[in-house]
Design a protein around this motif. Sequence first.
Motif, PDB file in Angstrom:
ATOM      1  N   GLU A 191       2.527   3.284  -3.824  1.00  0.00           N
ATOM      2  CA  GLU A 191       1.927   4.302  -4.537  1.00  0.00           C
ATOM      3  C   GLU A 191       2.285   5.605  -3.790  1.00  0.00           C
ATOM      4  N   GLN A 192       2.663   6.814  -4.361  1.00  0.00           N
ATOM      5  CA  GLN A 192       3.013   8.142  -3.995  1.00  0.00           C
ATOM      6  C   GLN A 192       2.249   9.149  -4.450  1.00  0.00           C
ATOM      7  N   ASP A 193       1.279   9.692  -3.689  1.00  0.00           N
ATOM      8  CA  ASP A 193       0.467  10.977  -4.355  1.00  0.00           C
ATOM      9  C   ASP A 193      -0.380  10.569  -5.287  1.00  0.00           C
ATOM     10  N   GLY A 194      -1.091   9.361  -5.513  1.00  0.00           N
ATOM     11  CA  GLY A 194      -1.707   8.840  -6.475  1.00  0.00           C
ATOM     12  C   GLY A 194      -1.071   8.185  -7.828  1.00  0.00           C
ATOM     13  N   GLU A 195       0.297   8.410  -7.669  1.00  0.00           N
ATOM     14  CA  GLU A 195       1.034   7.790  -8.760  1.00  0.00           C
ATOM     15  C   GLU A 195       1.536   6.320  -8.517  1.00  0.00           C
ATOM     16  N   LEU A 196       1.243   5.478  -9.248  1.00  0.00           N
ATOM     17  CA  LEU A 196       1.869   4.022  -9.110  1.00  0.00           C
ATOM     18  C   LEU A 196       3.273   4.184  -9.192  1.00  0.00           C
ATOM     19  N   GLU A 232       0.734  -1.191   0.110  1.00  0.00           N
ATOM     20  CA  GLU A 232      -0.138   0.011  -0.098  1.00  0.00           C
ATOM     21  C   GLU A 232       0.811   1.260   0.012  1.00  0.00           C
TER      22      GLU A 232
END
Lengths: 288, 167
Positions: free
Chosen positions: B78-83, B75
């Motif tokens: 992913e960073q700021d909605g970016e995979l 989980e």
Amino acid sequence: MQVPSHFEYERATGVEEVLALLAKYGPEARVVAGGHSLLPMMKLRLATPDALIDINDVSELSYIRVEGDELLIGALVRHAELLASPVVAEHFPIFRDAERVIADPIVRNRGTIGGSLCQADPSEDLSAAFAAVRATVVIRNADGSRTLPVREFHTGPYETEVGDGELLTEVRVPIRPGGSSAYEKVDRRAGDWPLAAAGAALWLDGGTVADVGIGLTAVGAKHFVAAEAEEYLRGRPADEDSFAEAGRIAAEHCDPVADQRGPADYKRHLAGELTTRVLRRAAERART
Amino acid sequence: MKITVTVNGQEYDRDVEPRLLLVHFLRDELGLTGTHWGCDTSNCGVCTVCLDGTPVKSCTVLAVMADGKSVRTVEGLEQDGELDPVQKGFVECHGLQCGFCTPGMLMTSRWLLDNNPDPSDHEVREAISGQLCRCTGYENIVRAVRWAAEHPGTSTSTSTSEEEVTA
């Protein structure tokens, strides 16, 4: 779901604290580091210790260094660290050979050298490798410390000389010029336990075998050592005929048992063939 | 026993039994079911998470061993909605079929690329040799990791940064 039975958990940060906790909880306490043998045994209720003493934060046991003419390896060194160590690779390629085929990279991140030796599984690779290079082990207790040859460390399957209230803290490997080493194992698939494995450390005097250590894994060799093959080889020419005969003698004197990994005669054949191969490779490395 | 574990940058305080395994702590106590629970014997690698930046099989680690340490799970890729590039690689190259092994594959792949940004196929295979894909989709998994290596983009390290620890 596999769940261990109840136990007390303590985390130690120093060797003295570990020894104090072992004294406090008594003989039913167990030391845990990587836990990749102990925790599965606890999940199956094959082991039900009253207390676990976690030594993962005992950083004083996490080192690899050369001191004088010895390589010192702290008990908390991870398999991955032994594999990656340039100083280990320089002096003892046998450990790089062995570590590449012990379990898998993720397990090697967690499992420790001390844990492997103390688990004393007859199929565990490092016991034979350390036997081949004639390592000594350091055991600490309330009275101080004692050392003994790794060839006297294992007293049987899953049994060692480490007594109640004691902790294995270090493995010492003598560095001697003019030699090299190698390890090879046959397993059924990546990361599996061996059907058989062999390790050799060889010292040459010109074309002659000045000294040799041969370790055998998973084939019922006493103290993981092929003593008769060592005795035969010492002082002989370091050539194919000698290595083949040493392999034959190693196979003759080991005592493998049939199990789901393979029949005894196949394991015996492997013990001989692998002994010959590692002697050949150690000699090649010693000459270059 | 009271423990504090930082998971994907967030601190969690829980009171757990010492015998609780890290995989069950993550799934049952924290609801982070992205980490799968498979063979329970440290063979299959689906439960792989990063403990203080190093991948471990969480079915063979006690939750109490993670007290005071940081854990990164799938989980947290992913960073700021970016995979993460490895996640994108698995999408691009059909790196998953049933998806059961995927979380462990992703965590191990991220760790591999952090330490070896341009691995050969052989090095990828060696790195994931402790992860079992029951669909036997290894070819595409190796392609997916190679794709991620070629598209480093928004890569983030497996080791939790100071900022994340104190967040």
